[in-house]
Design a protein around this motif. Structure first.
Motif, PDB file in Angstrom:
ATOM      1  N   PRO A  18       0.812  -1.231   0.000  1.00 44.46           N
ATOM      2  CA  PRO A  18       0.000   0.000   0.000  1.00 44.46           C
ATOM      3  C   PRO A  18       0.837   1.269   0.000  1.00 44.46           C
ATOM      4  CG  PRO A  18      -0.059  -1.088   2.150  1.00 44.46           C
ATOM      5  CD  PRO A  18       0.576  -2.049   1.194  1.00 44.46           C
ATOM      6  N   GLU A  19       2.024   1.214   0.607  1.00 43.61           N
ATOM      7  CA  GLU A  19       2.859   2.416   0.633  1.00 43.61           C
ATOM      8  C   GLU A  19       3.218   2.874  -0.779  1.00 43.61           C
ATOM      9  OE1 GLU A  19       3.810  -0.057   4.331  1.00 43.61           O
ATOM     10  OE2 GLU A  19       3.603  -0.410   2.177  1.00 43.61           O
ATOM     11  N   GLY A  72      -5.666  -1.384   6.539  1.00 40.71           N
ATOM     12  CA  GLY A  72      -5.520  -0.378   7.577  1.00 40.71           C
ATOM     13  C   GLY A  72      -4.670   0.801   7.140  1.00 40.71           C
ATOM     14  N   LYS A  73      -3.573   0.536   6.424  1.00 41.77           N
ATOM     15  CA  LYS A  73      -2.709   1.617   5.944  1.00 41.77           C
ATOM     16  C   LYS A  73      -3.431   2.483   4.919  1.00 41.77           C
ATOM     17  CE  LYS A  73       1.574  -0.906   6.851  1.00 41.77           C
ATOM     18  NZ  LYS A  73       2.683  -1.702   6.281  1.00 41.77           N
ATOM     19  N   LEU A  74      -4.191   1.843   4.044  1.00 40.83           N
ATOM     20  CA  LEU A  74      -4.929   2.602   3.035  1.00 40.83           C
ATOM     21  C   LEU A  74      -6.023   3.461   3.673  1.00 40.83           C
ATOM     22  CD1 LEU A  74      -5.207  -0.244   0.400  1.00 40.83           C
ATOM     23  CD2 LEU A  74      -3.989   1.919   0.048  1.00 40.83           C
ATOM     24  N   VAL A  75      -6.768   2.859   4.599  1.00 43.12           N
ATOM     25  CA  VAL A  75      -7.846   3.595   5.263  1.00 43.12           C
ATOM     26  C   VAL A  75      -7.272   4.771   6.052  1.00 43.12           C
ATOM     27  CG1 VAL A  75      -9.608   3.453   7.072  1.00 43.12           C
ATOM     28  CG2 VAL A  75      -9.465   1.672   5.335  1.00 43.12           C
ATOM     29  N   SER A  76      -6.146   4.555   6.722  1.00 37.55           N
ATOM     30  CA  SER A  76      -5.537   5.614   7.518  1.00 37.55           C
ATOM     31  C   SER A  76      -5.107   6.806   6.663  1.00 37.55           C
ATOM     32  CB  SER A  76      -4.321   5.072   8.276  1.00 37.55           C
ATOM     33  OG  SER A  76      -4.715   4.109   9.231  1.00 37.55           O
ATOM     34  N   ALA A  77      -4.838   6.560   5.397  1.00 37.60           N
ATOM     35  CA  ALA A  77      -4.407   7.637   4.492  1.00 37.60           C
ATOM     36  C   ALA A  77      -5.572   8.424   3.911  1.00 37.60           C
ATOM     37  CB  ALA A  77      -3.565   7.058   3.361  1.00 37.60           C
ATOM     38  N   MET A  78      -6.796   7.916   4.107  1.00 36.20           N
ATOM     39  CA  MET A  78      -7.963   8.598   3.569  1.00 36.20           C
ATOM     40  C   MET A  78      -8.474   9.651   4.552  1.00 36.20           C
ATOM     41  SD  MET A  78      -8.371   7.026   0.633  1.00 36.20           S
ATOM     42  CE  MET A  78      -6.595   6.699   0.563  1.00 36.20           C
ATOM     43  N   TYR A 108     -19.887 -11.448   0.588  1.00 35.79           N
ATOM     44  CA  TYR A 108     -20.343 -10.343   1.418  1.00 35.79           C
ATOM     45  C   TYR A 108     -19.981  -9.018   0.755  1.00 35.79           C
ATOM     46  CZ  TYR A 108     -21.244 -13.309   5.537  1.00 35.79           C
ATOM     47  OH  TYR A 108     -21.737 -14.235   6.420  1.00 35.79           O
ATOM     48  N   GLY A 109     -20.795  -8.011   1.028  1.00 36.14           N
ATOM     49  CA  GLY A 109     -20.500  -6.686   0.558  1.00 36.14           C
ATOM     50  C   GLY A 109     -20.890  -5.648   1.597  1.00 36.14           C
ATOM     51  N   ALA A 110     -20.190  -4.521   1.602  1.00 34.39           N
ATOM     52  CA  ALA A 110     -20.508  -3.445   2.531  1.00 34.39           C
ATOM     53  C   ALA A 110     -19.883  -2.154   2.045  1.00 34.39           C
ATOM     54  CB  ALA A 110     -20.010  -3.761   3.944  1.00 34.39           C
ATOM     55  N   VAL A 111     -20.515  -1.056   2.431  1.00 33.54           N
ATOM     56  CA  VAL A 111     -19.980   0.282   2.227  1.00 33.54           C
ATOM     57  C   VAL A 111     -19.966   0.955   3.593  1.00 33.54           C
ATOM     58  CG1 VAL A 111     -20.324   2.536   1.122  1.00 33.54           C
ATOM     59  CG2 VAL A 111     -20.868   0.428  -0.129  1.00 33.54           C
ATOM     60  N   ALA A 112     -18.887   1.641   3.922  1.00 33.04           N
ATOM     61  CA  ALA A 112     -18.754   2.256   5.241  1.00 33.04           C
ATOM     62  C   ALA A 112     -18.078   3.609   5.130  1.00 33.04           C
ATOM     63  CB  ALA A 112     -17.959   1.345   6.184  1.00 33.04           C
ATOM     64  N   ARG A 113     -18.486   4.514   6.013  1.00 33.39           N
ATOM     65  CA  ARG A 113     -17.903   5.868   6.052  1.00 33.39           C
ATOM     66  C   ARG A 113     -16.681   5.853   6.963  1.00 33.39           C
ATOM     67  NH1 ARG A 113     -18.465  11.025   8.558  1.00 33.39           N
ATOM     68  NH2 ARG A 113     -18.536  12.723   7.016  1.00 33.39           N
ATOM     69  N   ILE A 114     -15.613   6.463   6.493  1.00 36.01           N
ATOM     70  CA  ILE A 114     -14.377   6.558   7.260  1.00 36.01           C
ATOM     71  C   ILE A 114     -14.441   7.835   8.081  1.00 36.01           C
ATOM     72  CG2 ILE A 114     -11.861   6.801   7.106  1.00 36.01           C
ATOM     73  CD1 ILE A 114     -12.040   5.247   4.427  1.00 36.01           C
TER      74      ILE A 114
END
Length: 276
Positions: free
Chosen positions: A141-142, A182-188, A269-275
């Motif tokens: 991810p980096e 986790g690294k990708l989400v943290s960058a958003m 499974y599928g899901a959409v979530a707000r960061i």
């Protein structure tokens, strides 16, 4: 865009047609033509173990369309980072988003050389928006986050929809998929969204799950089913969008042809979530 012929030739040289590849196999299940005998053989072996796998592939694509529609129309998202893009087919992320908001900007990421060969199709954009393609791997991810083409296309100070659709089940636990996500989400930035789909064996008999795994092992396709709790772990710290974690066939599917395929038929499974 002027096609980079040396890059295209290099990508083509990387294609091994004797070994099944997830993107080409998925293309086969969707009825595409960008696949080879090894992909079809592997696809048929999985279908023999799990006969509704084509339904699962189709419903996963329909979920993608509905998720992008929601993110663009209702959540107001105008930037997308789509990792594990796969071979272009109908209703790609940028096509759905830009049909609603032409100014939408999309970065596609994949490490499959045949997808790179088709990059020109992905790079077609509205005049108001922009799309770009990164030849990169979710397991690093980096490198994705540092890529200059990503920063030339997306503004990471503004909300982004991170799309991980039908890709995480090709990362085994040894690949540390939770760390990568986790690294990708943290960058958003706050107000971004995470969209995930993932194959599950929660709704299938043990012998079916074992047969699918055996078919993938024979084809040398890395693959790992995950249960609901394991799927939910990818979404920790986010705020689920209703209806939460569901079968991809059921997520906001009121306008789809009824009756919908069952959770057992799709096994995704599928899901959409707000960061936050």
């Amino acid at each position: 865009m002027i096609e980079d012929q040396p890059a295209k030739a290099a990508a083509t040289a990387r294609i091994d047609t004797t070994v099944a590849h997830p993107a080409r196999r998925y293309d086969y299940w969707l009825g595409g033509a960008d696949n080879f005998a090894a992909d079809r053989e592997s696809g048929d072996a999985v279908a023999a173990a799990f006969p509704t796998v084509r339904t699962a592939a189709i419903e996963n694509r329909r979920f993608l369309r509905r998720a992008v529609t929601y993110l663009t129309r209702e959540a107001g998202i105008r930037q997308f980072l789509d990792i594990g893009t796969g071979i272009p087919t109908a209703n790609n992320t940028h096509q759905v988003a830009q049909a609603i908001a032409p100014e939408s900007r999309v970065v596609y990421v994949d490490n499959d050389p045949i997808v790179l060969v088709h990059a020109r199709a992905l790079l077609t954009s509205t005049a108001q928006g922009r799309t770009s393609y990164l030849d990169a791997d979710l397991r690093e991810p980096e490198k994705i986050l540092a890529h200059p083409d990503l920063h030339a296309t997306l503004d990471l100070d503004q909300p982004v929809a991170l799309m991980l659709v039908a890709v995480l089940h090709f990362l085994t636990d040894a690949d540390d998929p939770y760390g990568a996500v986790g690294k990708l989400v943290s960058a958003m930035p706050a107000g971004s969204y995470l969209t995930v789909t993932h194959a599950t064996n929660d709704h299938m008999p043990p012998e079916t799950s074992s047969a699918v795994n055996d078919a993938d092992n024979r084809a040398r396709v890395p693959f790992q089913f995950r249960g609901r709790d394991e799927f939910a772990r990818f979404l920790r710290g986010t705020e689920l969008v209703a209806p939460g974690i569901t079968s991809v066939a059921q997520w906001r599917a009121d306008d789809e042809v009824q009756p919908r395929p069952s959770a057992a038929d799709t096994a995704v499974y599928g899901a959409v979530a707000r960061i936050r």
